[in-house]
Design an enzyme around this catalytic site. Structure first.
Site, mmCIF file in Angstrom:
data_model
loop_
_atom_site.group_PDB
_atom_site.id
_atom_site.type_symbol
_atom_site.label_atom_id
_atom_site.label_comp_id
_atom_site.label_asym_id
_atom_site.label_seq_id
_atom_site.Cartn_x
_atom_site.Cartn_y
_atom_site.Cartn_z
ATOM 1 N N HIS A 110 0.816 -1.220 0.000
ATOM 2 C CA HIS A 110 0.000 0.000 0.000
ATOM 3 C C HIS A 110 0.851 1.271 0.000
ATOM 4 O O HIS A 110 0.380 2.338 0.377
ATOM 5 C CB HIS A 110 -0.952 0.004 1.205
ATOM 6 C CG HIS A 110 -2.041 -1.026 1.091
ATOM 7 N ND1 HIS A 110 -2.797 -1.461 2.156
ATOM 8 C CD2 HIS A 110 -2.504 -1.710 0.014
ATOM 9 C CE1 HIS A 110 -3.670 -2.356 1.743
ATOM 10 N NE2 HIS A 110 -3.510 -2.531 0.458
ATOM 11 N N CYS A 137 9.851 18.018 -7.699
ATOM 12 C CA CYS A 137 10.148 16.577 -7.806
ATOM 13 C C CYS A 137 11.650 16.389 -7.977
ATOM 14 O O CYS A 137 12.265 17.036 -8.830
ATOM 15 C CB CYS A 137 9.398 16.001 -9.013
ATOM 16 S SG CYS A 137 9.940 14.349 -9.461
#
Ligand code: NAD
Length: 236
Positions: A110, A137
């Site tokens: 997850h 990023c």
């Protein structure tokens, strides 16, 4: 019986980290850390209110600095280190307590709090600080595209092919500290049985999936898991 076990797959959920101080998800009031799950753990929630979602996961990421692996995490790491057969730990948890306990055969199905996913270039990169404020990023240098690298409801979990291959080849499947309420993880026990594996549940209390297991033991993970690991290692 234990001596015949060679390949082990273990699935963990929020219950294994509860005694480290990380709250589980399904409290009786239906809220998760004062939020409805639909408000913080879906792609729709992120589109609707990205700042709320970033703030929520930023707080959980920061909280990792205040918690430590407990006796259950440490016992599983010992099992991995000393077990002569194949070993795979699959966790639904997004905390880093299994990592810090020292695993190498670990899949976070997850996602992970300590990772950021760029919605612009698709790169996932280790991330420790806040995501609120639109940092750039590290891969594509564009700002405004980073989100928590968490598999939200409605998204496809990571590593499914590797997990299913390992389950198909395991002799023993053990589920620890999970309510058995969220698929596909909740279906692993049936896949393991279908493949001929023995199945064991270790959980605080009977879960939705308990009837599917060959054997179930109930109590706190910090007690059950070290005792079970001890028995496994003694059986070699
Ligand atoms: P859960 O909260 O549904 O269940 C936790 C289980 O652990 C319960 O059965 C409880 O009895 C047991 N438990 C509690 N304390 C324990 C202890 N000390 N020792 C042993 N067992 C204990 O958590 P889950 O099963 O991990 O939930 C499934 C998945 O749902 C989560 O892993 C998570 O990935 C997902 N989820 C995701 C988000 C998200 O942000 N993407 C939000 C909510 C849930």
């Amino acid at each position: 019986m234990l001596a015949a076990m060679r390949n082990i797959v273990i699935l963990t959920g929020a219950g294994i980290s509860a005694e480290s101080g990380i709250p589980t998800f399904r409290a009786s009031d239906g809220l998760w850390e004062n939020h409805r799950i639909e408000d913080v753990a879906t792609p729709q929630a992120f589109r609707r209110n990205p700042a709320l979602v970033q703030r929520f996961y930023d707080a959980r990421r920061a909280f990792l600095g205040q918690v430590e692996p407990n006796a259950a995490h440490l016992a599983l790491a010992r099992l991995e280190a000393e077990w002569p057969g194949d070993f795979l730990l699959v966790t639904q948890n997004v905390d880093d307590l299994h990592d810090r306990a020292g695993h190498t055969h670990l899949l976070h199905m997850h996602g992970e709090l300590n990772s950021a996913l760029c919605t612009r270039c698709g790169a996932a990169r280790p991330w420790r600080g806040p995501l609120l404020g639109d940092p750039a990023c590290p891969a594509c240098r564009q700002a405004g595209g980073l989100r928590p690298d968490i598999v939200w409801f409605g998204e496809i979990p990571y590593h499914m092919e590797r997990i299913e291959t390992a389950i198909a080849a395991c002799d023993l499947f053990v589920s620890i500290g999970t309510s058995g309420a969220v698929y596909p993880a909740a279906g692993f026990v049936s896949q393991a049985r279908h493949a001929g594996a023995r199945t064991l549940e270790l959980n605080l209390e009977p879960s939705a999936g308990t009837p599917l297991f060959d054997e179930a033991k109930h109590g706190p993970a910090s007690v059950l898991v070290p005792a079970w690991v001890e028995a496994m290692l003694a059986s070699r």
